[in-house]
Design a protein around this motif. Structure first.
Motif, PDB file in Angstrom:
ATOM      1  N   ASP A 176     -26.209 -50.839  12.821  1.00 30.71           N
ATOM      2  CA  ASP A 176     -26.765 -50.035  11.734  1.00 30.71           C
ATOM      3  C   ASP A 176     -27.732 -49.020  12.351  1.00 30.71           C
ATOM      4  O   ASP A 176     -28.798 -49.401  12.853  1.00 30.71           O
ATOM      5  CB  ASP A 176     -27.488 -50.922  10.734  1.00 30.71           C
ATOM      6  N   ASN A 179     -31.599 -49.120  12.037  1.00 37.51           N
ATOM      7  CA  ASN A 179     -32.436 -50.069  12.775  1.00 37.51           C
ATOM      8  C   ASN A 179     -32.992 -49.492  14.077  1.00 37.51           C
ATOM      9  O   ASN A 179     -33.896 -50.085  14.672  1.00 37.51           O
ATOM     10  CB  ASN A 179     -31.631 -51.329  13.108  1.00 37.51           C
ATOM     11  N   GLY A 249     -29.372 -52.012  17.511  1.00 34.68           N
ATOM     12  CA  GLY A 249     -28.674 -51.640  16.288  1.00 34.68           C
ATOM     13  C   GLY A 249     -28.581 -52.718  15.240  1.00 34.68           C
ATOM     14  O   GLY A 249     -28.146 -52.447  14.112  1.00 34.68           O
ATOM     15  N   THR A 250     -28.995 -53.940  15.550  1.00 34.77           N
ATOM     16  CA  THR A 250     -28.907 -55.039  14.582  1.00 34.77           C
ATOM     17  C   THR A 250     -30.264 -55.564  14.138  1.00 34.77           C
ATOM     18  O   THR A 250     -30.355 -56.192  13.078  1.00 34.77           O
ATOM     19  CB  THR A 250     -28.098 -56.209  15.179  1.00 34.77           C
TER      20      THR A 250
END
Length: 486
Positions: A176, A179, A249-250
């Motif tokens: 995402d 994030n 990204g998480t």
């Protein structure tokens, strides 16, 4: 006949040597460093790319140097061959500091993941006890012999490589961009942020020289040391870049900056908590145990190589089942003491402090080794370097030297200050050993003793007269397979 026996007794083939490099590189750093560089923003990913290129230049230079001199000791052997005893001692001393300080940092990082499985951080003494157990279990494996060191290294590398790849690849499916946070989160400017984050990230690449450090125990070292170094560095770089990107990204940026187990947090974010985080915590502990297993061996090899030439106390020459036992015990004891002292700053603060100290101390042997390669190339000592490869090898050594120097600058004033104190403390050790050696040489000997000295094997000269070899001449580094050969 003896040479054939030595070759057969060496424990490390190409797979094991590659596992040693990859296992020492992929230790605890990757599991905690994403949280440490998150305050700099996603610019740290750029630093990772730059660092990977620099690590590969170092890997290639170490491979070239191992072709020239394939004996145990790595940077120490190369620095002493080029610049004499004092430079060799500084390389060995600084690298030795790096090994046991790195072990302390790994133990601090491991406790954070152990706490995911078992609540060990409620009381300070629980935390310290857990860290000490994590330090001493790999030391016991080393004391059992090199056969067990190699077996533990292979198994732990496989067990940690698979789940790290799963997180790295799986994290891209849950990636995402929201994030990631800001590209540049600090006020140091682009160049300053890249340099500062790279100084922290260097800890995750320490170990690139592992095969060269144990070259005397590698079968066909002129061929396998360079190959293992490059293959291990490339494998670690792939896991690092994908894994760090997946965590960024998480896990939300604000949460990541305060995380003590970022990979577990990433898996919990992917699957909603539960077994995932615990599984990654288990993989992290396996990874760190494997790294401690390899780094404990390195903490014994560096003083052993120097002691063979009389540049470290002779007690470090003691070997049992192919492992320098004194080095294992002393290195683990010092790491234990440092772990206890630094836990007063908290796990995150202790890890960061230790990481930055090792960033400086590791660059000293890197600088000396790359400078030695430049000396060999530019002074006409170009043995094993074809004319068509001379310009390329010179450019490679210059790039590796500049890269190492840049890392010293990025470590920051505090890290350089503490590292210099560690480094200069060794000058007293060198003075003491040099004074004892010179005093022994000046004392008159009876004719019978003198005759006995002339008939003594080469190991005597390696601890005495060879220690005074002029720059770039004579026998250097000792025959490391001759003292308790593998």
């Amino acid at each position: 006949m003896q040479d054939q026996q030595d070759q057969r007794s060496r424990r490390f083939g190409l797979p094991t040597a590659t596992a040693l490099v990859m296992g020492n590189i992929i230790g605890g750093g990757i599991f905690l460093l994403p949280a440490l560089v998150a305050p700099y923003g996603t610019v740290s990913l750029l630093a990772f790319v730059v660092l990977t290129v620099g690590a590969l230049t170092l890997a290639l230079v170490f491979g070239r140097l191992a072709q020239r001199d394939p004996r145990t000791g790595g940077p120490y052997v190369y620095a002493r061959a080029a610049f004499g005893d004092f430079a060799g001692f500084l390389a060995a001393w600084s690298y030795w500091i790096t090994t046991w300080v790195s072990n302390a940092a790994l133990a601090v990082a491991a406790v954070g993941y152990l706490d995911v499985l078992l609540p060990v951080r409620g009381e300070t003494w629980h935390t310290v006890l857990a860290a000490l157990v994590i330090l001493w279990l790999p030391a016991l494996a080393n004391l059992a012999g090199t056969r067990y060191v190699g077996a533990v290294q292979l198994v732990s590398t496989v067990l940690k490589f698979v789940p790290l790849l799963l997180v790295a690849v799986g994290g891209l499916l849950f990636f995402d961009p929201a994030n990631l946070g800001p590209f540049q989160a600090s006020d140091q400017g682009l160049a300053g942020s890249v340099s500062a984050s790279a100084a922290i990230l260097l800890f995750s690449y320490l170990g690139v020289e592992s095969a060269a450090m144990s070259a005397g125990e590698v079968r066909d070292p002129r061929r396998n040391v360079g190959r293992a170094t490059v293959l291990g560095t490339l494998g670690a770089a792939l896991v690092y870049l994908l894994g760090t990107l997946a965590v960024f990204g998480t896990v939300a940026h604000d949460d990541l900056t305060h995380s003590t187990a970022p990979f577990s947090d990433a898996v919990d974010a992917m699957f909603g908590g539960g077994w995932g985080g615990a599984a990654i915590a288990g993989a992290a502990l396996i990874s760190m145990t494997g790294a401690l297993n390899g780094w404990t061996l390195m903490s014994a090899q560096a003083p052993y190589a120097a002691a063979t030439d009389g540049l470290f106390p002779a007690i470090f020459l003691r070997k049992r089942r192919g492992v320098p036992t004194t080095g294992v015990l002393v290195g683990t004891a010092l790491a234990s003491l440092l772990t206890v002292v630094n836990f007063t700053a908290g796990a995150g603060g202790a890890f960061r402090t230790l990481v930055l100290v090792t960033t400086f101390t590791a660059t000293v042997p890197y600088l000396l080794a790359t400078a030695a390669q430049l000396y060999f190339l530019l002074s006409g000592r170009r043995d094993q370097v074809s004319p068509g490869r001379l310009a390329r090898d010179t450019a490679l050594a210059l790039a590796a030297f500049g890269f190492s120097l840049w890392l010293v600058a990025g470590a920051g004033y505090a890290a350089v200050y503490q590292g210099v104190l560690f480094l200069f403390a060794g000058v007293l050790v060198y003075v003491w050993l040099a004074a004892r050696r010179d005093q022994g040489q000046r004392q008159p000997q009876p004719p019978s003793a003198a005759a006995g000295t002339q008939e003594a094997p080469a190991t005597v000269s390696s601890a005495g007269a060879a220690g005074r070899t002029p720059v770039g001449a004579g026998r250097v580094g000792g025959n490391h397979s001759g003292q308790g050969s593998f």
